[in-house]
Scaffold this motif. Structure first.
Motif, PDB file in Angstrom:
ATOM      1  N   GLN A   1       0.837  -1.188   0.000  1.00  0.00           N
ATOM      2  CA  GLN A   1       0.000   0.000   0.000  1.00  0.00           C
ATOM      3  C   GLN A   1       0.879   1.247   0.000  1.00  0.00           C
ATOM      4  N   MET A   2       0.450   2.261  -0.756  1.00  0.00           N
ATOM      5  CA  MET A   2       1.145   3.549  -0.753  1.00  0.00           C
ATOM      6  C   MET A   2       0.103   4.651  -0.973  1.00  0.00           C
ATOM      7  N   VAL A   3       0.148   5.666  -0.125  1.00  0.00           N
ATOM      8  CA  VAL A   3      -0.848   6.734  -0.119  1.00  0.00           C
ATOM      9  C   VAL A   3      -0.297   7.986  -0.799  1.00  0.00           C
ATOM     10  N   TYR A   4      -1.156   8.643  -1.561  1.00  0.00           N
ATOM     11  CA  TYR A   4      -0.835   9.950  -2.144  1.00  0.00           C
ATOM     12  C   TYR A   4      -1.753  10.988  -1.518  1.00  0.00           C
ATOM     13  N   SER A   5      -1.175  12.089  -1.063  1.00  0.00           N
ATOM     14  CA  SER A   5      -1.953  13.204  -0.526  1.00  0.00           C
ATOM     15  C   SER A   5      -1.367  14.498  -1.055  1.00  0.00           C
ATOM     16  N   GLU A   6      -2.169  15.236  -1.785  1.00  0.00           N
ATOM     17  CA  GLU A   6      -1.693  16.503  -2.353  1.00  0.00           C
ATOM     18  C   GLU A   6      -1.251  17.461  -1.250  1.00  0.00           C
ATOM     19  N   GLU A   7      -2.018  17.521  -0.173  1.00  0.00           N
ATOM     20  CA  GLU A   7      -1.701  18.477   0.898  1.00  0.00           C
ATOM     21  C   GLU A   7      -0.490  18.058   1.719  1.00  0.00           C
TER      22      GLU A   7
ATOM     23  N   ILE B   1      -1.057  -3.208  -4.318  1.00  0.00           N
ATOM     24  CA  ILE B   1      -0.794  -4.390  -5.131  1.00  0.00           C
ATOM     25  C   ILE B   1      -1.200  -5.618  -4.334  1.00  0.00           C
ATOM     26  N   ILE B   2      -1.986  -6.490  -4.956  1.00  0.00           N
ATOM     27  CA  ILE B   2      -2.320  -7.782  -4.369  1.00  0.00           C
ATOM     28  C   ILE B   2      -1.867  -8.874  -5.322  1.00  0.00           C
ATOM     29  N   LEU B   3      -1.721 -10.083  -4.794  1.00  0.00           N
ATOM     30  CA  LEU B   3      -1.178 -11.214  -5.551  1.00  0.00           C
ATOM     31  C   LEU B   3      -2.117 -12.413  -5.444  1.00  0.00           C
ATOM     32  N   SER B   4      -2.183 -13.193  -6.525  1.00  0.00           N
ATOM     33  CA  SER B   4      -3.101 -14.329  -6.563  1.00  0.00           C
ATOM     34  C   SER B   4      -2.509 -15.474  -7.378  1.00  0.00           C
ATOM     35  N   PRO B   5      -2.312 -16.654  -6.779  1.00  0.00           N
ATOM     36  CA  PRO B   5      -1.870 -17.808  -7.561  1.00  0.00           C
ATOM     37  C   PRO B   5      -2.998 -18.259  -8.490  1.00  0.00           C
ATOM     38  N   VAL B   6      -2.681 -18.448  -9.771  1.00  0.00           N
ATOM     39  CA  VAL B   6      -3.733 -18.711 -10.762  1.00  0.00           C
ATOM     40  C   VAL B   6      -3.344 -19.840 -11.708  1.00  0.00           C
ATOM     41  N   GLY B   7      -4.388 -20.407 -12.302  1.00  0.00           N
ATOM     42  CA  GLY B   7      -4.236 -21.340 -13.405  1.00  0.00           C
ATOM     43  C   GLY B   7      -4.729 -20.682 -14.682  1.00  0.00           C
ATOM     44  N   ALA B   8      -5.427 -21.446 -15.520  1.00  0.00           N
ATOM     45  CA  ALA B   8      -5.938 -20.924 -16.789  1.00  0.00           C
ATOM     46  C   ALA B   8      -7.055 -19.912 -16.552  1.00  0.00           C
ATOM     47  N   TYR B   9      -7.096 -18.862 -17.362  1.00  0.00           N
ATOM     48  CA  TYR B   9      -8.132 -17.832 -17.225  1.00  0.00           C
ATOM     49  C   TYR B   9      -9.489 -18.354 -17.662  1.00  0.00           C
ATOM     50  N   TYR B  10      -9.536 -19.009 -18.809  1.00  0.00           N
ATOM     51  CA  TYR B  10     -10.793 -19.553 -19.302  1.00  0.00           C
ATOM     52  C   TYR B  10     -10.965 -20.983 -18.819  1.00  0.00           C
ATOM     53  N   PRO B  11     -12.195 -21.395 -18.506  1.00  0.00           N
ATOM     54  CA  PRO B  11     -12.424 -22.797 -18.110  1.00  0.00           C
ATOM     55  C   PRO B  11     -11.958 -23.790 -19.172  1.00  0.00           C
ATOM     56  N   GLU B  12     -11.976 -23.343 -20.442  1.00  0.00           N
ATOM     57  CA  GLU B  12     -11.545 -24.231 -21.523  1.00  0.00           C
ATOM     58  C   GLU B  12     -10.034 -24.469 -21.512  1.00  0.00           C
TER      59      GLU B  12
ATOM     60  N   GLY C   1       1.517 -23.955 -16.775  1.00  0.00           N
ATOM     61  CA  GLY C   1       0.255 -23.263 -16.976  1.00  0.00           C
ATOM     62  C   GLY C   1      -0.230 -22.479 -15.780  1.00  0.00           C
ATOM     63  N   THR C   2       0.568 -22.446 -14.699  1.00  0.00           N
ATOM     64  CA  THR C   2       0.203 -21.681 -13.510  1.00  0.00           C
ATOM     65  C   THR C   2       1.173 -20.520 -13.314  1.00  0.00           C
ATOM     66  N   SER C   3       0.789 -19.576 -12.465  1.00  0.00           N
ATOM     67  CA  SER C   3       1.644 -18.416 -12.202  1.00  0.00           C
ATOM     68  C   SER C   3       1.090 -17.667 -10.999  1.00  0.00           C
ATOM     69  N   LEU C   4       1.807 -16.636 -10.587  1.00  0.00           N
ATOM     70  CA  LEU C   4       1.327 -15.726  -9.551  1.00  0.00           C
ATOM     71  C   LEU C   4       0.872 -14.449 -10.252  1.00  0.00           C
ATOM     72  N   TYR C   5      -0.429 -14.201 -10.240  1.00  0.00           N
ATOM     73  CA  TYR C   5      -0.973 -13.029 -10.910  1.00  0.00           C
ATOM     74  C   TYR C   5      -0.774 -11.807 -10.024  1.00  0.00           C
ATOM     75  N   VAL C   6      -0.304 -10.715 -10.616  1.00  0.00           N
ATOM     76  CA  VAL C   6       0.023  -9.483  -9.896  1.00  0.00           C
ATOM     77  C   VAL C   6      -0.961  -8.400 -10.330  1.00  0.00           C
ATOM     78  N   ARG C   7      -1.673  -7.829  -9.363  1.00  0.00           N
ATOM     79  CA  ARG C   7      -2.699  -6.829  -9.687  1.00  0.00           C
ATOM     80  C   ARG C   7      -2.388  -5.499  -8.996  1.00  0.00           C
ATOM     81  N   PRO C   8      -1.642  -4.585  -9.652  1.00  0.00           N
ATOM     82  CA  PRO C   8      -1.489  -3.212  -9.145  1.00  0.00           C
ATOM     83  C   PRO C   8      -2.756  -2.410  -9.435  1.00  0.00           C
ATOM     84  N   THR C   9      -3.155  -1.586  -8.484  1.00  0.00           N
ATOM     85  CA  THR C   9      -4.381  -0.794  -8.612  1.00  0.00           C
ATOM     86  C   THR C   9      -4.182   0.559  -7.945  1.00  0.00           C
TER      87      THR C   9
END
Length: 355
Positions: free
Chosen positions: A30-36, A158-169, A130-138
Motif C-alpha cells: 500500500q502507498m498513499v498519495y496526498s496533495e496536501e 498491489i495484491i497477488l493471486s496464484p492462478v491457473g488458466a483464465y478460461y475454463p476451456e 500453466g500456472t503463475s502468480l498473478y500481480v494486480r497493481p491498482t
C-alpha cells in the motif's frame, strides 16, 4: 475479503485445480498519495486486509481508478522469479493514470516495491505448467467529496493471486460472439486505458454472449460497427492467406503487452504480421471462401486463446476445422516457455527478480 489461507500456501490449494482470481496471498503493498502532504508517502507491505472507505469516497462516484495485470513465474532454478516485460505494464499503468488525471507512482519505485512484495510471497508462486502468480497493481481516488473533479488523495496497492488458466476451456478453442448492438469505446474515450469504466461497459454484452453459449464478445468500431477492435479480455489476431492480421492501435483498444510480444515473436518465427483496419465483413468472407486459417486472442491472463467459432448477425462460422491452429499452438508454446525460462529470450523481455 477473498480466500486468505492462514498457514503455508502449499496445503491450501491444489495446483492442478487452480482457477483464476479466487485465492490471494497473505500480504499486500500500500502507498498513499496526498496533495496536501506533498505527494506520495512511504510505501508499506501489510497483511492483506479489507479497504475501509467513506461512502463519499470519490472512486465510488466518479470512477477514478486504474489497474494492471502481470504474472510472476517460477523459473528453472529454485531461486528464480521471472517477470515478463514488467516495464511495459508499468509504462501502460502510467499512461492510463495520465488519462484519468491520476498522479502515477514513480516507475522505478513501482518496480522496486512490486518486486519486494513478490519476493516476500515467493512460496505462493505455483510451479505446475500453466500456472503463475498473478500481480494486480491498482490505484483508486480516495478523497471524500461529492463533486466532479479529480481527487486530491489516492491509494496505490498491489495484491497477488496464484492462478491457473483464465478460461475454463484452458488452451482449448473458445467461441466468440460479435456484437453490433453495443459499443465499448470510441476515439478520444477510455478504450486504450486500463480502467474500471472500460470493463464495466463490456459486461452486458458479455453476459448475453455467455447465455448464448459463447466465451467472449468481439467488439466493433463505435462509428461504423464494421471495423474489428478487440475481444473483451484480449486483443485479436486473424491468419488469412498465410498472413497474420491484427487491428491497428488507433486509440480505442488496449495496447496489450502480449499483443506486442506476439507481433515481434511471430515475425521472429518467420510469420508475416500486419497491423491494419480489418472489417468483420472481410473476416466473414474469408471464413466462407476458405481464406481464414486461424483466429486467436492474446492477453496476459490467457496468453494465447484459439477461437473455434464466431457468430455474426445470427450466423455461426467455424474457423478452419474448429481446432487449435498451428500458429496459435506455436506461439503459446514458445511464449510460455520463454516466460518460464524454458527457452532462450532473444529480446531481453524476461526479468529475474528472485536472485
Amino acid at each position: 475479503m477473498g480466500k486468505v489461507p492462514r498457514n503455508r500456501p502449499g496445503s491450501q490449494y491444489d495446483e492442478d485445480q487452480l482457477g483464476f482470481g479466487d485465492i490471494f496471498t497473505e500480504h499486500m503493498l500500500q502507498m498513499v498519495y496526498s496533495e496536501e502532504d506533498g505527494g506520495w508517502q512511504t510505501p508499506e507491505i501489510t497483511p492483506l486486509q479489507n479497504l475501509v472507505l467513506h461512502p463519499a469516497t470519490m472512486v465510488l462516484h466518479y470512477g477514478q481508478q486504474v489497474f494492471e495485470g502481470l504474472k510472476a513465474f517460477a523459473g528453472p532454478d529454485e531461486d528464480d522469479i521471472l517477470l515478463f516485460r514488467p516495464d511495459m505494464n508499468i509504462a501502460r499503468f502510467t499512461k492510463s493514470c495520465d488519462r484519468l488525471c491520476i498522479p502515477a507512482p514513480d516507475q522505478g519505485l513501482f518496480m522496486e516495491q512490486m518486486s519486494k512484495l513478490i519476493r516476500l510471497e515467493r512460496d505462493w508462486i505455483p510451479k505446475q505448467h500453466g500456472t503463475s502468480l498473478y500481480v494486480r497493481p491498482t490505484i483508486i481516488a480516495t478523497d471524500t467529496h461529492l463533486g466532479v473533479r479529480p481527487s486530491r488523495k489516492y491509494l496505490f496497492y498491489i495484491i497477488l493471486s496464484p492462478v491457473g488458466a483464465y478460461y475454463p476451456e484452458g488452451f482449448e478453442p473458445v467461441r466468440i460472439m460479435v456484437t453490433d448492438k453495443y459499443i465499448r469505446a470510441c476515439r478520444g474515450g477510455l478504450g486504450e486505458a486500463k480502467t474500471m469504466a472500460n470493463y464495466a461497459a463490456s459486461l452486458l454484452a458479455a453476459e448475453e454472449a455467455h447465455c448464448a453459449g459463447f466465451t467472449q464478445v468481439l467488439w466493433l468500431n463505435a462509428v461504423d460497427k464494421l471495423s474489428i477492435e478487440e475481444v473483451g479480455t484480449m486483443n485479436i489476431f486473424f491468419k488469412m492467406n498465410n498472413e497474420i492480421v491484427t487491428p491497428a492501435l488507433e486509440g480505442t483498444i488496449l495496447p496489450g503487452v502480449t499483443r506486442d510480444s506476439v507481433i515481434h515473436f511471430a515475425r521472429e518465427l518467420g510469420h508475416p504480421v500486419v497491423e491494419r483496419q480489418v472489417s468483420i465483413e472481410e473476416i466473414v468472407k474469408a471464413a466462407e471462401n476458405g481464406a481464414l486459417q486461424e483466429i486467436f486472442g492474446s492477453g496476459t491472463a490467457a496468453v494465447i486463446s484459439p477461437v473455434s467459432h464466431f457468430r455474426y448477425k445470427d450466423h455461426d462460422h467455424m474457423v478452419a476445422d474448429g481446432k487449435t491452429g498451428p500458429v496459435a499452438r506455436q506461439l503459446f508454446d514458445e511464449l510460455t516457455a520463454m516466460q518460464t525460462g524454458r527457452r532462450s529470450d532473444p529480446f531481453g523481455w524476461v526479468v529475474n527478480i528472485g536472485k
